[in-house]
Scaffold this active site. Sequence first.
Site, PDB file in Angstrom:
ATOM      1  N   SER A 186       0.921  -1.345  -0.038  1.00 45.36           N
ATOM      2  CA  SER A 186       0.208  -0.141   0.096  1.00 45.36           C
ATOM      3  C   SER A 186       0.748   1.220   0.024  1.00 45.36           C
ATOM      4  O   SER A 186       1.607   1.428  -0.960  1.00 45.36           O
ATOM      5  CB  SER A 186      -0.999  -0.035   1.327  1.00 45.36           C
ATOM      6  OG  SER A 186      -1.804   1.053   1.133  1.00 45.36           O
ATOM      7  N   THR A 187       0.692   2.129   1.056  1.00 45.09           N
ATOM      8  CA  THR A 187       1.797   3.436   1.028  1.00 45.09           C
ATOM      9  C   THR A 187       3.092   3.002   0.878  1.00 45.09           C
ATOM     10  O   THR A 187       3.672   2.118   1.701  1.00 45.09           O
ATOM     11  CB  THR A 187       1.457   3.847   2.578  1.00 45.09           C
ATOM     12  OG1 THR A 187       0.097   4.082   2.568  1.00 45.09           O
ATOM     13  CG2 THR A 187       2.117   5.334   2.512  1.00 45.09           C
ATOM     14  N   HIS A 213      -2.612  -0.904  -3.193  1.00 41.97           N
ATOM     15  CA  HIS A 213      -3.913  -0.003  -2.868  1.00 41.97           C
ATOM     16  C   HIS A 213      -3.685   1.161  -3.846  1.00 41.97           C
ATOM     17  O   HIS A 213      -2.752   1.991  -3.347  1.00 41.97           O
ATOM     18  CB  HIS A 213      -3.947   0.129  -1.221  1.00 41.97           C
ATOM     19  CG  HIS A 213      -4.139  -0.831  -0.504  1.00 41.97           C
ATOM     20  ND1 HIS A 213      -3.903  -0.946   0.895  1.00 41.97           N
ATOM     21  CD2 HIS A 213      -4.731  -2.184  -0.775  1.00 41.97           C
ATOM     22  CE1 HIS A 213      -4.191  -2.085   1.384  1.00 41.97           C
ATOM     23  NE2 HIS A 213      -4.659  -2.864   0.423  1.00 41.97           N
ATOM     24  N   MET A 306      -0.016   0.799   5.030  1.00 46.07           N
ATOM     25  CA  MET A 306      -0.849   1.149   6.448  1.00 46.07           C
ATOM     26  C   MET A 306      -1.969   0.154   6.610  1.00 46.07           C
ATOM     27  O   MET A 306      -2.216  -0.614   5.599  1.00 46.07           O
ATOM     28  CB  MET A 306      -1.661   2.431   6.178  1.00 46.07           C
ATOM     29  CG  MET A 306      -1.126   3.567   6.846  1.00 46.07           C
ATOM     30  SD  MET A 306      -2.128   5.081   6.872  1.00 46.07           S
ATOM     31  CE  MET A 306      -1.079   5.966   5.674  1.00 46.07           C
ATOM     32  N   ASP A 309      -4.230  -5.231   6.077  1.00 46.17           N
ATOM     33  CA  ASP A 309      -4.621  -5.895   4.727  1.00 46.17           C
ATOM     34  C   ASP A 309      -3.450  -7.026   4.362  1.00 46.17           C
ATOM     35  O   ASP A 309      -2.220  -6.397   4.165  1.00 46.17           O
ATOM     36  CB  ASP A 309      -4.942  -5.054   3.798  1.00 46.17           C
ATOM     37  CG  ASP A 309      -5.604  -5.923   2.515  1.00 46.17           C
ATOM     38  OD1 ASP A 309      -6.238  -6.899   2.594  1.00 46.17           O
ATOM     39  OD2 ASP A 309      -5.384  -5.475   1.484  1.00 46.17           O
TER      40      ASP A 309
END
Length: 368
Positions: A186-187, A213, A306, A309
Amino acid sequence: MSIRVLVVDDSSFFRRRVSDIINGAPRLEVIDVAINGKDAVEKALKLKPDVITMDIEMPVMDGITAVREIMAAIPTPILMFSSLTQEGAKATLDALEAGALDFLPKKFEDIARNKEEATAQLQQRVLQIAARRGLLRRSAPPVRAAATTQSRPTTANRVEPLASRAPSSRYRASGKSYQLTAIGTSTGGPVALQKILTQFPANYPHPILLVQHMPATFTAAFASRLNSLCNITVKEAADGDVLKPGVAYLAPGGMQMMLEGRASNCKIRIIDGGERMNYKPSVDVTFGSAAKIYQDKVLSIVLTGMGADGREGARMLKSSGSTVWAQDEESCVVYGMPQAVAKAGISTEDLPLDRVAERVLIELKRSR
């Protein structure tokens, strides 16, 4: 002590709106605003903020150029604001490659169901990337120019695949056999994935699933950019794609990527994201689907991001006998997803980002 934020935007309305949200958090404080990229560079050097929020399209100097200059002079965590369009996606990817750590849509309603949720998301993003300030200042790596070509890598610009280099004695292969690689992030993921995938050789031995993401308008542009830089083929996954060796399939934003069939002739299914799912695409969904079909033949990695998940999907993979690794804390932009996997005792190795590709190729070379 407050986290000091510099807000950069040519719109007085947006500067005020972002400043009000940031100042509404107990630990955050807007110390100044800048009206264009040139102003941002000058104030970053003078004020040394902990975090900068940055618009992309501005007069005098655009946000991408400002990011490059700031990261070269005084590396600082930067959160970009972008439009959810094709052009906005390309510009945001340029900004991330220039050194920005994360991005949010300028239209807050695109990331949240209500004003309170949007406010909380912005405040949380600023708090999360602020933790990287010390590491950025200490490492201060050279900034690479953003890629503009969409052609396949040439001899002059491609990264030498690690398979052609002498293997490190630091890692030892487990001897397991694999049929699939799966990576969730993600991030910080766009830069992490680029760093890893550009080091894979064209003859990578099996398919790769990528779950990042990202908004729906971003994933096609991101897949295209990776494809232009990598020796392997990278594409945005489409419903019905048959998995092929040496091809990486990026889950489309706003949807879920699942697998169906047998390992010998596996197909991708792209389904609606669903209202109840927090992440679209979700690492848990894709990892869980891979566990059912490939059982113990998956090499999976959870990278920077973050939240948690990927933890439950990784748990399913481990229960099936597959391998799960996680990125280490120091090299993560946000140590959330990898930490969730590591704390649960699911990952067997915690790897620095700059060693992930090397470790993967050693594992695959020795396992065949």
